[in-house]
Design an enzyme around this catalytic site. Structure first.
Site, mmCIF file in Angstrom:
data_model
loop_
_atom_site.group_PDB
_atom_site.id
_atom_site.type_symbol
_atom_site.label_atom_id
_atom_site.label_comp_id
_atom_site.label_asym_id
_atom_site.label_seq_id
_atom_site.Cartn_x
_atom_site.Cartn_y
_atom_site.Cartn_z
ATOM 1 N N ASN A 90 0.566 -1.170 0.113
ATOM 2 C CA ASN A 90 0.066 0.072 -0.122
ATOM 3 C C ASN A 90 0.728 1.183 -0.185
ATOM 4 O O ASN A 90 1.396 1.689 1.047
ATOM 5 C CB ASN A 90 -0.843 -0.129 1.309
ATOM 6 C CG ASN A 90 -1.940 1.109 1.108
ATOM 7 O OD1 ASN A 90 -1.816 2.270 0.506
ATOM 8 N ND2 ASN A 90 -3.076 0.915 1.965
ATOM 9 N N SER A 117 -0.257 4.059 -1.037
ATOM 10 C CA SER A 117 -1.201 5.022 -1.792
ATOM 11 C C SER A 117 -2.418 5.647 -0.892
ATOM 12 O O SER A 117 -3.077 6.398 -1.214
ATOM 13 C CB SER A 117 -1.985 4.132 -2.849
ATOM 14 O OG SER A 117 -2.412 2.999 -2.605
ATOM 15 N N CYS A 118 -2.570 5.186 0.391
ATOM 16 C CA CYS A 118 -3.520 5.589 1.167
ATOM 17 C C CYS A 118 -3.445 7.276 1.461
ATOM 18 O O CYS A 118 -2.297 7.522 2.128
ATOM 19 C CB CYS A 118 -3.441 4.880 2.569
ATOM 20 S SG CYS A 118 -4.676 5.450 3.869
ATOM 21 N N CYS A 165 -38.634 18.498 -25.590
ATOM 22 C CA CYS A 165 -38.277 19.147 -24.568
ATOM 23 C C CYS A 165 -37.458 20.563 -24.585
ATOM 24 O O CYS A 165 -37.326 21.322 -23.768
ATOM 25 C CB CYS A 165 -37.559 18.304 -23.371
ATOM 26 S SG CYS A 165 -36.004 17.830 -23.925
ATOM 27 N N CYS A 194 -32.031 19.825 -26.388
ATOM 28 C CA CYS A 194 -30.742 20.271 -27.352
ATOM 29 C C CYS A 194 -30.586 21.429 -27.763
ATOM 30 O O CYS A 194 -29.337 21.833 -28.101
ATOM 31 C CB CYS A 194 -31.185 19.224 -28.437
ATOM 32 S SG CYS A 194 -32.518 19.550 -29.274
ATOM 33 N N CYS A 221 -20.190 18.070 -32.763
ATOM 34 C CA CYS A 221 -19.674 17.832 -31.502
ATOM 35 C C CYS A 221 -20.446 17.150 -30.537
ATOM 36 O O CYS A 221 -19.912 16.313 -29.621
ATOM 37 C CB CYS A 221 -19.496 19.104 -30.950
ATOM 38 S SG CYS A 221 -20.975 20.103 -30.121
#
Length: 396
Positions: free
Chosen positions: A132, A134-135, A345, A348, A378
Site C-alpha cells: 500500500n 497510496s493511502c 423538451c 438540445c 460535437c
C-alpha cells in the site's frame, strides 16, 4: 459453457472479481460471507505494525438524489486490529478457503517493517502481497500516498518486501500525482511483480454553508481525504491506460481499481489490459450481492460476443487509443433527430444555443428541433437528450 477463470500473477482465479483492501474486507466473518457468495478473492484490509484510531463520523458523499451516491469520501485509515489478530484472520481464511485467492495488503514506515510484514503475511498462506503506497489519509513522509509520490521510497520498499517473501508482489499506486508511470517503473525496478491502481483521490466533497464547516464534521474540524465511487472511474481508466499503453507493462499483471459497480465497468478495465479488478465502494453501497450481477453479466457478454474466455477481452480496447494530435481532424459525424422518439423538451436547442455552435433550429409551434448546416458534429445535443432521440450517423 463459458467460465470466468483467469490467471493473475501466475495464479488461477475462478473469476477476476476481488474485494479491495478496505472496510469491506476487514474481518473473517465478512470475508467468509463474500467468498461463500462467489467472489474470486480478497485483498484484506491493510496490515501494519501499528493500530489505527479512526475518527467519527468518517464518511461523506456526493448524492445523485436517488438514494445512492456517485462519489464517496472517507477518512478511514488502516486496520483497527492488532497485527496478530489480522494474521490469524488471514490464516483462517486461507485454511478454510484454499481455492480462493488471498492478497495481504501491507504498509510499514521503514524497510525492516515492510520485510517483516511480508514475511508474516507469507506464513499465513496468502497468495500475493500488495504494498500500500497510496493511502491518502496517511500524512507522514514514510507512509501512504506520500511514499507513492517518491520513486526512491517505492523502489526501496518494494525491494524490502521482496526480501521477506517468495510470493508475487503488487505495488498499489496513488493517483495523487500527474504521471503514475515513473512511480510504476520504480516499483518494477524494485522487483514488483505487478501493479494495482488506483487508490482514492485526495478531495473535499462538500462544505456546510450554514456552519461554514467541511463535511464530515469531527468535533468542529475535518480534513482532506480519499474520494472513491463511480465518479472516479474515468480517472482510474486513464491511469490504467497510461500504464498499459507502455511496452514495459504490456505483459505485466495489473489489478484495476476505481469506480467499478457493474460488470460493464469491470470489462472496461479488462479491455484496457488488467486481469483482475478490485471493488470496495460499490459493496459498501449495495452489498456483496453485486457479485451475482458481475458474474452473470460478464458471462452473458462473453456468450453474446463470441468470446471463449476473459483472456480474449484483456487489452482489446488498447489499439483504439492514440494521441490527440494523431486524431483525424477532417472527420465529421453529423447527428440526426429521430422524431418518433423526440418529446419536444428543447434541451438540445438550449444546450447548442448557449453552449455549442448554434446549429439547432427550434420550431416553437410544433416543438421540434432541426439540425442546420452550422453543425460541427460535437454531439453535445445527443449527450443531453433525455430520451436518446438524437443519434450518431452510423452511415458514414
Amino acid at each position: 459453457m463459458k467460465n470466468l477463470n483467469i490467471r493473475f500473477c501466475g495464479i488461477e482465479c475462478e473469476n477476476p472479481f476481488f474485494l479491495a483492501s478496505s472496510v469491506v474486507a476487514s474481518n473473517y466473518d465478512m470475508c467468509a460471507r463474500a467468498l461463500d457468495m462467489g467472489w474470486g478473492g480478497i485483498v484484506f484490509k491493510t496490515l501494519a505494525p501499528f493500530v489505527s484510531d479512526d475518527v467519527s463520523p468518517r464518511f461523506d458523499t456526493l448524492d445523485k438524489g436517488s438514494g445512492s451516491f456517485t462519489g464517496f469520501r472517507n477518512l478511514e485509515m488502516l486496520t483497527e486490529k492488532t497485527l496478530e489478530e489480522n494474521l490469524e484472520c488471514l490464516y483462517k481464511l486461507k485454511k478454510n478457503y484454499p481455492d480462493k485467492v488471498l492478497i495481504a495488503s501491507v504498509m510499514g514506515e521503514k524497510e525492516e517493517e515492510w520485510e517483516m510484514l511480508a514475511r508474516e503475511a507469507t506464513l499465513t498462506g496468502a497468495d500475493i502481497i500488495e504494498c500500500n503506497f497510496s493511502c491518502p489519509q496517511m500524512t507522514k513522509d514514510t507512509l501512504g500516498a506520500v511514499v507513492g509520490q517518491n520513486p526512491e521510497l517505492v523502489r526501496s520498499f518494494c525491494r524490502a518486501t521482496i526480501r521477506g517473501t517468495n510470493l508475487p508482489v503488487l505495488a498499489k499506486m496513488t493517483p495523487n500525482l500527474t504521471d503514475m508511470v515513473p512511480l510504476a517503473l520504480a516499483a518494477v525496478e524494485g522487483g514488483a511483480t505487478g501493479i494495482a491502481a488506483i487508490n482514492t483521490i485526495k478531495s473535499i466533497t462538500s462544505i456546510d454553508l450554514h456552519t461554514m464547516r467541511g463535511l464530515p464534521v469531527i468535533k468542529n474540524k475535518t480534513a482532506v481525504s480519499g474520494y472513491s465511487g463511480k465518479a472516479v472511474k474515468p480517472i482510474a481508466l486513464r491511469f490504467i491506460y497510461d500504464i498499459m499503453s507502455r511496452e514495459e507493462f504490456r505483459n505485466m499483471p495489473v489489478s484495476g481499481i476505481g469506480g467499478i459497480e457493474t460488470w460493464k465497468d469491470a470489462l472496461e478495465f479488462i479491455s484496457l489490459g488488467v486481469r483482475n479488478v478490485q471493488i470496495a465502494t460499490a459493496v459498501m453501497q449495495f452489498g456483496y450481492r453485486i457479485i451475482d450481477d458481475l458474474k452473470s453479466g460478464t458471462l452473458h457478454y462473453l456468450e453474446k460476443h463470441g468470446y471463449d474466455n476473459l483472456d480474449a477481452v484483456v487489452g482489446r480496447a488498447l489499439p483504439s487509443f492514440t494521441t490527440p494530435e494523431q486524431l483525424d481532424r477532417s472527420w465529421r459525424n453529423i447527428p440526426y433527430v429521430d422524431y418518433e422518439r423526440c418529446i419536444g423538451c428543447g434541451r438540445c436547442y438550449v444546450s447548442c444555443s448557449d453552449g455549442g455552435h448554434q446549429a439547432i433550429e427550434w420550431n416553437a409551434r410544433e416543438r421540434i428541433p432541426s439540425i442546420n448546416s452550422s453543425c460541427v458534429g460535437c454531439h453535445l445535443c445527443r449527450l443531453v437528450c433525455p430520451v436518446a432521440a438524437i443519434e450518431e450517423n452510423k452511415k458514414l
